[in-house]
Design an enzyme around this catalytic site. Structure first.
Site, short mmCIF file in Angstrom:
data_model
loop_
_atom_site.label_atom_id
_atom_site.label_comp_id
_atom_site.label_asym_id
_atom_site.label_seq_id
_atom_site.Cartn_x
_atom_site.Cartn_y
_atom_site.Cartn_z
N GLY A 15 0.82 -1.21 0.00
CA GLY A 15 0.00 0.00 0.00
C GLY A 15 0.86 1.26 0.00
O GLY A 15 0.47 2.29 0.55
N ASP A 66 -2.31 -7.91 -4.73
CA ASP A 66 -3.44 -7.84 -3.80
C ASP A 66 -3.02 -8.64 -2.57
O ASP A 66 -2.88 -9.87 -2.65
CB ASP A 66 -4.69 -8.45 -4.45
CG ASP A 66 -5.91 -8.36 -3.53
OD1 ASP A 66 -5.74 -8.23 -2.30
OD2 ASP A 66 -7.04 -8.43 -4.05
N VAL A 67 -2.82 -7.95 -1.45
CA VAL A 67 -2.26 -8.64 -0.28
C VAL A 67 -3.21 -9.69 0.33
O VAL A 67 -2.78 -10.49 1.15
CB VAL A 67 -1.81 -7.65 0.83
CG1 VAL A 67 -0.67 -6.78 0.36
CG2 VAL A 67 -2.98 -6.81 1.36
N ASN A 93 1.46 -2.31 5.34
CA ASN A 93 0.65 -1.09 5.56
C ASN A 93 -0.69 -1.12 4.82
O ASN A 93 -1.62 -0.42 5.20
CB ASN A 93 1.50 0.12 5.12
CG ASN A 93 0.66 1.34 4.87
OD1 ASN A 93 0.25 2.03 5.81
ND2 ASN A 93 0.37 1.62 3.60
N SER A 151 -4.05 0.55 14.02
CA SER A 151 -4.89 1.74 14.18
C SER A 151 -5.25 1.93 15.65
O SER A 151 -5.35 0.94 16.40
CB SER A 151 -6.17 1.54 13.37
OG SER A 151 -7.15 2.48 13.76
N TYR A 164 -13.39 -3.39 11.29
CA TYR A 164 -12.09 -2.71 11.15
C TYR A 164 -11.29 -2.82 12.45
O TYR A 164 -10.11 -3.16 12.45
CB TYR A 164 -12.32 -1.24 10.77
CG TYR A 164 -11.06 -0.44 10.54
CD1 TYR A 164 -10.36 -0.54 9.33
CD2 TYR A 164 -10.56 0.41 11.51
CE1 TYR A 164 -9.20 0.19 9.11
CE2 TYR A 164 -9.40 1.15 11.31
CZ TYR A 164 -8.73 1.03 10.10
OH TYR A 164 -7.57 1.75 9.89
N ALA A 166 -11.54 -5.02 14.78
CA ALA A 166 -11.09 -6.41 14.99
C ALA A 166 -9.90 -6.73 14.09
O ALA A 166 -8.96 -7.41 14.50
CB ALA A 166 -12.24 -7.37 14.71
N LYS A 168 -7.63 -4.71 13.05
CA LYS A 168 -6.42 -4.03 13.54
C LYS A 168 -5.96 -4.65 14.86
O LYS A 168 -4.76 -4.72 15.14
CB LYS A 168 -6.66 -2.53 13.66
CG LYS A 168 -6.90 -1.85 12.30
CD LYS A 168 -5.71 -2.03 11.35
CE LYS A 168 -5.88 -1.28 10.05
NZ LYS A 168 -4.73 -1.43 9.13
N1 NAP Z 1 -5.79 7.47 7.49
C1 NAP Z 1 -5.90 7.19 8.78
O1 NAP Z 1 -6.33 8.04 9.59
C2 NAP Z 1 -5.50 5.84 9.30
C3 NAP Z 1 -5.51 5.64 10.69
C4 NAP Z 1 -5.11 4.41 11.19
C5 NAP Z 1 -4.71 3.42 10.33
N2 NAP Z 1 -4.74 3.62 8.98
C6 NAP Z 1 -4.29 2.53 8.13
O2 NAP Z 1 -3.30 3.03 7.27
C7 NAP Z 1 -3.17 2.16 6.15
C8 NAP Z 1 -3.12 2.99 4.89
O3 NAP Z 1 -4.36 3.66 4.74
P1 NAP Z 1 -4.47 5.17 4.25
O4 NAP Z 1 -5.21 5.92 5.27
O5 NAP Z 1 -3.13 5.62 3.81
O6 NAP Z 1 -5.49 5.03 3.02
P2 NAP Z 1 -5.23 4.96 1.43
O7 NAP Z 1 -4.64 6.22 0.96
O8 NAP Z 1 -6.53 4.48 0.88
O9 NAP Z 1 -4.14 3.82 1.28
C9 NAP Z 1 -4.45 2.46 1.27
C10 NAP Z 1 -3.33 1.75 0.54
O10 NAP Z 1 -3.54 0.34 0.65
C11 NAP Z 1 -3.54 -0.21 -0.66
N3 NAP Z 1 -4.44 -1.37 -0.67
C12 NAP Z 1 -5.75 -1.41 -0.33
N4 NAP Z 1 -6.22 -2.66 -0.48
C13 NAP Z 1 -5.18 -3.42 -0.91
C14 NAP Z 1 -5.02 -4.78 -1.26
N5 NAP Z 1 -6.04 -5.65 -1.18
N6 NAP Z 1 -3.80 -5.21 -1.67
C15 NAP Z 1 -2.77 -4.35 -1.76
N7 NAP Z 1 -2.84 -3.06 -1.46
C16 NAP Z 1 -4.04 -2.60 -1.04
C17 NAP Z 1 -3.98 0.91 -1.59
O11 NAP Z 1 -3.48 0.73 -2.91
P3 NAP Z 1 -4.33 0.01 -4.09
O12 NAP Z 1 -5.73 0.46 -3.94
O13 NAP Z 1 -3.64 0.46 -5.32
O14 NAP Z 1 -4.15 -1.46 -3.86
C18 NAP Z 1 -3.31 2.09 -0.94
O15 NAP Z 1 -1.96 2.19 -1.33
C19 NAP Z 1 -4.36 1.21 6.24
O16 NAP Z 1 -3.91 -0.03 6.79
C20 NAP Z 1 -5.29 1.90 7.20
O17 NAP Z 1 -6.14 1.01 7.86
C21 NAP Z 1 -5.12 4.83 8.45
#
Ligand code: NAP
Length: 257
Positions: A15, A66-67, A93, A151, A164, A166, A168
């Site tokens: 990601g 796709d992870v 990530n 998270s 979600y 669960a 994390k």
């Molecule tokens: N933003 C927040 O406030 C926040 C807070 C706590 C935790 N997080 C966590 O941070 C991580 C990144 O999220 P983000 O907020 O940066 O959102 P984001 O911009 O939507 O990034 C998500 C990333 O994960 C990739 N992804 C999604 N599904 C995938 C799959 N099946 N296989 C491979 N890659 C996949 C996406 O790329 P593709 O779609 O190209 O695959 C993208 O690069 C996530 O684990 C999220 O739960 C975010």
């Protein structure tokens, strides 16, 4: 001497083509690490590569993956080793938001999809990355760093987000298990419990959620993407070698509020 020079190190970041992952990838490349981004969307992969390749001499590649799919993860790891020959650091990530349903309305499909990407994804990623790290250790080159994006929701309650939360909480458990089991190979594992960052995921959430978050965060702001760069570099560097099995909130104090 640059204390945070990562030249010659290889980092995988799932990601890594957007949001938090791209923030971390920026820091890693700026510090000289070669980076392999694993993600699905090829247009986003290409855009991210264009950006990080402009930072310096380190190499960056993007591998479609796709992870949630074991065959994809196995192939992405094989491709990474073919290109770089080794992996020292892995940021698991990639993730998605939950299905957004209240508990009485949850569906098997919604629950399973969230867990497949957010929990099975990091587990499969660690499976193939650590096979390589363990083989290296057995050949006299121990070490490796595993960092998962967890998270704040793994330790706090939020409405309509139980799948979600669960998923994390599962990676917090994965972290402790991995840290304990893999310490004999000098492999460390930690989880970063992010609070609130503006990304594609949070853009899809109810705007009331952002307003509520900002009021609850003691530092009164969302996380800054620049701050992710040094954070990733620290966890990829030898300076974090004595930290393992930890679930560290990175949240402006949200979890104590
Ligand atoms: N933003 C927040 O406030 C926040 C807070 C706590 C935790 N997080 C966590 O941070 C991580 C990144 O999220 P983000 O907020 O940066 O959102 P984001 O911009 O939507 O990034 C998500 C990333 O994960 C990739 N992804 C999604 N599904 C995938 C799959 N099946 N296989 C491979 N890659 C996949 C996406 O790329 P593709 O779609 O190209 O695959 C993208 O690069 C996530 O684990 C999220 O739960 C975010």
């Amino acid at each position: 001497m640059d204390l945070f020079d990562l030249s010659g190190r290889v980092a995988v970041i799932t990601g890594g083509n957007g949001g938090l992952g791209l923030g971390m990838a920026r820091g890693l490349v700026k510090s000289g690490a070669n980076v392999a981004i694993w993600a699905r969307n090829e247009a986003k992969n290409a855009k991210a590569l264009l950006e990080v390749r402009s930072f310096g001499t380190a190499e960056a590649v993007a591998i479609p993956c796709d992870v949630a799919e074991e065959a994809d993860v196995e192939a992405a790891m094989a491709k990474t080793l073919e290109i770089f020959g080794r992996v020292d650091v892995c940021f698991a990530n990639a993730g998605i938001s939950g299905a957004g349903t209240a508990i009485p309305d949850m569906t098997v499909e919604g629950w399973d999809r969230t867990l497949a990407v957010n929990a099975r994804g990091p587990a499969l990623t660690y499976k193939y990355v650590t096979r390589h790290m363990i083989e290296r250790a057995r050949n006299g080159d121990p070490g490796g760093k595993l960092i998962v994006t967890s998270s704040g929701q793994s330790i706090m309650g939020v409405n309509r987000s139980s799948d979600y939360a669960a998923s994390k909480a599962a990676v917090n458990g994965l972290t402790r298990g991995a840290a304990f089991e893999l310490a004999r190979y000098q492999i460390t594992a930690n989880a970063l419990l992010f609070g609130y960052y503006e990304t594609d995921i949070t853009a899809k959430a109810d705007p009331k959620f952002a307003a509520w978050m900002e009021k609850r965060i003691p530092l009164r702001r969302p996380g800054d993407h620049e701050g992710l760069e040094g954070l990733a570099v620290f966890f990829a560097s030898p300076h974090s070698d004595y930290i393992t099995g930890q679930c560290l909130p990175v949240d402006g104090g949200l979890c104590i509020s």
